[in-house]
Design a protein around this motif. Structure first.
Motif: not given
Ligand code: ADP
Ligand code: ZN
Length: 530
Positions: A67-72, A146-154
């Motif tokens: 399982g590959v986990v992308i995390s900031p 933390e998928a909300h990191c795609v949101s440019q306005w977040g």
């Protein structure tokens, strides 16, 4: 690929029991796990502490491959890997903090099919050699944390997240699970669009955190107020105190320490080693208070944080919810406490006016702030209002400050007219504009040196507001700002001005309901619901 690691068990529940030692899946976990195990995509919206990790950890163990986990959150990867290793799960990470030999060892283990989970920083993923590495192994799933990191306005935008749609294009057929604790409809839609998750099963858990009681109090002397909160209700407890500025973080940490509360500072301006040391002390020791900017906290899993205090107004309800959500992850009663005052509104409005970005961006920031202000000024249940903001209906909680002590409202129309007249008179008759302090002095009829010097005694509005106290006037101004009936200039001085909505108040076409400040700072009993 060489040797894809054989699944530990094919039954998710068995993995849950045997590896993690838990009885049952919690809430929406089972639905997510089943979807991903079957090869489908999922979008998981779950509050902090809701149990997002198991949603990808269990399927990673059930499906063949890694399982590959992308995390900031690269600062937490070591801890996550250690925790998994302690459970007998083979996990590794790749990020910029590693030595080349450490990295090589992880890459070898991955290729040999020896890893159950591989944590990757997004910027690592897009290094061509990493992409090639992933091509050569077997991938059980991609988890986008933390998928909300795609949101440019977040509030947590990460440019690399925008490129994550590559996962779908390059590794067709590998299931993806995107997870976030940010729940607004706008963010959800943006995640679906940007990550091409149109076919994903959307699993939305309740955002209610019944063990947290919410309190928002008028800001007076915030450091003394928070000290009082700690002494009277949270002596010896672990907690987080959020401040807007680095200077304020340091001063508050010193103040608390000087008053016998063990407190540590945390902000992005501190040396990396100091930051890491303070964070790890906070996580490992009991009863420490972390005084921090919002740079602290994302992904912090400390179950027994008993209180989260804000000494400054958060910029959005999302931010406030996430930050307060760090309290009480163990389910025990916890406090979310915020001190808020006139200066917060002035300052935030000013920050927005002077912010970079186009008008649409500023409008968005403004809308975020307005929702936060509405939460501060509400006369109904704070929890219900917050949940409503996330699209969830609920009755009054019976535990927040407004439920326990419903604020009275009063007709503030005349007061609003007095303030607005003062602003309009001074501007039209004298071409002068002022901040709240001087305007209130004029309304109160105070003969301050400034009033004398400017000759403001002769104004027709001089002294017309003597029926209210200075503190009450500050409450009036704060609420008018919150309601958009008064504006503030972007000049850095907090100069007040009228807004398009002011005219209706001045003409009497619109009445203004205001909240009466509570007689004392509310100190409700511990949550009845927990
Ligand atoms: P999130 O990432 O959503 O903030 P975590 O995945 O860190 O939450 O989980 C929060 C806590 O709840 C952790 O301590 C975790 O071990 C615990 N937990 C999660 N799922 C379960 C479960 N099914 N049963 C018992 N405890 C759980
Ligand atoms: Zn309530």
């Amino acid at each position: 690929p060489s040797g894809a690691r054989a699944p530990l068990a094919t039954d998710p529940l068995e993995v849950l029991h045997r590896v993690f030692g838990y009885e049952a899946f919690r809430g929406a976990q089972a639905e997510v796990v089943d979807t991903v195990v079957a090869g489908g995509d999922a979008l998981v919206l779950m509050p902090t502490g809701g149990g997002k990790s198991l949603c990808y950890q269990v399927p990673s163990l059930v499906r063949p491959g890694t399982g590959v986990v992308i995390s900031p959150l690269i600062a937490l990867m070591q801890d996550q890997v250690d925790a998994l290793s302690a459970l007998g799960v083979a996990a590794g990470f790749l990020n910029s903090t590693q030595r080349p030999d450490e990295r090589a060892a992880v890459e070898r283990a991955f290729l040999a099919g020896e890893l159950d989970l591989l944590y990757l920083a997004p910027e690592r993923l897009f290094v061509p050699s990493t992409m090639a590495l992933l091509d050569r192994g077997t991938i059980a799933l991609f988890a986008i944390d933390e998928a909300h990191c795609v949101s440019q306005w977040g509030h947590d935008f990460r440019p690399e997240y925008l490129q994550l749609s590559v996962l779908h294009e390059r590794w067709l057929g590998v299931p993806r699970v995107a997870l976030t604790a940010t729940a607004t409809h706008a963010t959800r839609t943006e995640i679906v669009e940007r990550l091409a998750l149109h076919d994903a099963r959307q699993v939305v858990a309740s955002f209610d955190r019944p063990n947290i009681t919410y309190r928002i109090v008028p800001k007076d002397n915030p450091r003394a107020q928070v000290l009082d909160l700690i002494r009277t209700e949270h002596a010896g407890d672990a907690g987080i105190v959020y401040c807007l500025s680095r200077a304020s973080v340091e001063q508050t940490a010193e103040y608390l320490s000087a008053h016998g509360v063990p407190a540590l500072p945390y902000h992005a301006g501190l040396d990396r080693a100091v930051r890491a040391a303070n964070q790890s002390r906070f996580l490992r020791e009991d009863g420490l208070v972390m005084v921090a900017t919002i740079a602290f906290g994302m992904g912090i899993d400390k179950p027994d944080v008993r209180f989260v205090a804000h000494l400054d107004l958060p910029k959005s309800v999302e931010g406030y919810y996430q930050e307060t959500g760090r309290a009480g992850r163990d389910g025990l009663p916890s406090t979310a406490w915020l001190a808020y005052g006139l200066q917060d509104v002035v300052q935030q409005r000013r920050l927005i006016d002077s912010s970079e970005g186009d008008a649409a961006h500023r409008r968005r920031l403004s809308a975020h702030l307005d929702a936060m202000l509405a939460l501060c000024e509400t006369v109904t249940c704070r929890r219900a209002q917050m949940l409503a903001y996330f699209g969830e209906e609920s009755g009054p909680c019976g535990a927040c400050d407004t439920c326990l002590e419903p604020p009275e409202t009063w007709d503030g129309t005349v007061a609003a007219q007095k303030l607005l007249s003062a602003i309009v008179r001074l501007e039209r008759e004298r071409g002068q504009r002022f901040g709240a302090g001087h305007l209130i002095d004029v309304l109160l009829g105070k003969a301050t040196p400034r009033v004398e010097q400017l000759g403001h005694r002769s104004l027709s509005v001089f002294g017309v507001g003597a029926d209210l106290s200075d503190g009450e006037w500050r409450g009036v101004v704060r609420q008018l700002l919150a309601q958009g009936l008064v504006g503030v200039d972007g000049d850095g001085y907090g100069t007040l001005r009228t807004t398009p909505a002011s005219a209706d108040v001045l003409s009497g076409a619109r009445t203004v309901a205001l909240r009466r400040a509570p007689a004392r700072a509310t100190k409700p009993a511990r949550s009845r619901r927990a």
